[in-house]
Design a protein around this motif. Sequence first.
Motif, short mmCIF file in Angstrom:
data_model
loop_
_atom_site.label_atom_id
_atom_site.label_comp_id
_atom_site.label_asym_id
_atom_site.label_seq_id
_atom_site.Cartn_x
_atom_site.Cartn_y
_atom_site.Cartn_z
N SER A 182 -22.47 -32.39 26.79
CA SER A 182 -21.41 -31.77 26.00
C SER A 182 -20.49 -30.91 26.86
O SER A 182 -20.79 -30.59 28.02
CB SER A 182 -22.01 -30.92 24.88
N THR A 183 -19.36 -30.52 26.28
CA THR A 183 -18.41 -29.64 26.96
C THR A 183 -18.99 -28.22 27.04
O THR A 183 -19.90 -27.87 26.28
CB THR A 183 -17.07 -29.59 26.22
N PRO A 184 -18.45 -27.38 27.93
CA PRO A 184 -18.92 -25.99 27.98
C PRO A 184 -18.70 -25.24 26.67
O PRO A 184 -19.48 -24.36 26.31
CB PRO A 184 -18.09 -25.38 29.11
N GLU A 185 -17.64 -25.61 25.93
CA GLU A 185 -17.26 -24.84 24.74
C GLU A 185 -18.05 -25.22 23.50
O GLU A 185 -18.22 -24.40 22.60
CB GLU A 185 -15.76 -25.03 24.46
N THR A 207 -21.96 -20.98 31.63
CA THR A 207 -21.71 -19.55 31.50
C THR A 207 -21.02 -19.23 30.17
O THR A 207 -20.79 -18.06 29.86
CB THR A 207 -20.81 -19.04 32.64
N VAL A 208 -20.68 -20.25 29.41
CA VAL A 208 -19.89 -20.06 28.20
C VAL A 208 -20.74 -19.94 26.94
O VAL A 208 -20.54 -19.05 26.12
CB VAL A 208 -18.88 -21.23 28.03
N HIS A 221 -22.57 -13.04 30.81
CA HIS A 221 -23.36 -14.22 30.47
C HIS A 221 -24.73 -14.11 31.15
O HIS A 221 -25.00 -13.17 31.88
CB HIS A 221 -22.63 -15.52 30.84
N HIS A 222 -25.58 -15.09 30.86
CA HIS A 222 -27.00 -14.96 31.18
C HIS A 222 -27.38 -15.40 32.59
O HIS A 222 -28.55 -15.26 32.98
CB HIS A 222 -27.84 -15.74 30.18
N ILE A 223 -26.44 -15.92 33.38
CA ILE A 223 -26.77 -16.37 34.73
C ILE A 223 -26.35 -15.28 35.71
O ILE A 223 -25.15 -15.08 35.95
CB ILE A 223 -26.08 -17.71 35.07
#
Length: 312
Positions: A182-185, A207-208, A221-223
């Motif tokens: 899937s896309t990041p969004e 990251t999104v 974000h979580h990374i």
Amino acid sequence: MYNFRAMNTTIATYYLNEQHNRQTEAWFRHVENTLSRFLPESELSQLNRTENTPFLPSDVLYEAVAAADRFYYETDGVFNPYLGRDICRLGYDRSFEKIESGNVEIQNQFLTNKEAPAEIDPKMRMITIHGAMIDLGGIGKGWTAQQAANQLSKKTPFGGIAAGGDIIVWGMPKENWNINISTPESWDKQLFSFKLDRPAGIATSSTVKRSWKDKNGQTHHHILDPRTHESSQSDLIQVSVIAPDLAVAEVYAKCMIILGWEKGIEWVLEKRKDLGIVGVKNDHSIVTGGAIRDYSSEGLIYYGERTVHSHS
């Protein structure tokens, strides 16, 4: 296909019978109850409350932490499972759906021991942590799915498990495995797909999808980048890695996001020649590199208008 909820995501299994589905679900729930940092009574939470004291873990906790620790040293600390205090400091101190984006108070001080944050004793099978809090996060999910696949592959000729951004397949059905990313969004919009010619693990980190805002409007974000103890700020917002092992794919997808495309692709391929890598940059162009054709002779099929650059 069989679905269940665990580890804050939907887990789907493919080509498994009812007994194997139930066993897989029970395994995921057991590991979640053992490794979750959000459950105060979990074994990982008990370990994280110790300091400089040898801890005798269950086999599940020992093997998961030992695997994460091996990747910590293999990647020279780029993958770092010992930043639990920092991810909590940034507001990710509860299950993601409970974070009130825009209402998160950020703490400025961090404390993580950079020198040997943990000792893993393989003879006594004990763990001692020093000035650190373990957060297994994505590798915990990938490791859990890989362990399930290792056992199921002995019982059934082919099958698959999808867990959020993680996919592991073993054996080959009559038609090759068709993988959709899937896309990041949005989980609902396809970015690309490909047919696998052989079993593999595929991990996608973004990251999104797991991001939030603090009270000052800054996005986190979580990374985390272990060099800054903050959310990574490279030119990559999503990375998919194809690997022989799902935990390997998980680790190197996160390393790529932390390092960015140019530095990351050179660094990763010096360490692992057997990885296929697909990245999405800040400008939404797609970059590819590594051994993608070793896994998919037909290559990638893209959806929508995308600028694609290949690393030779």
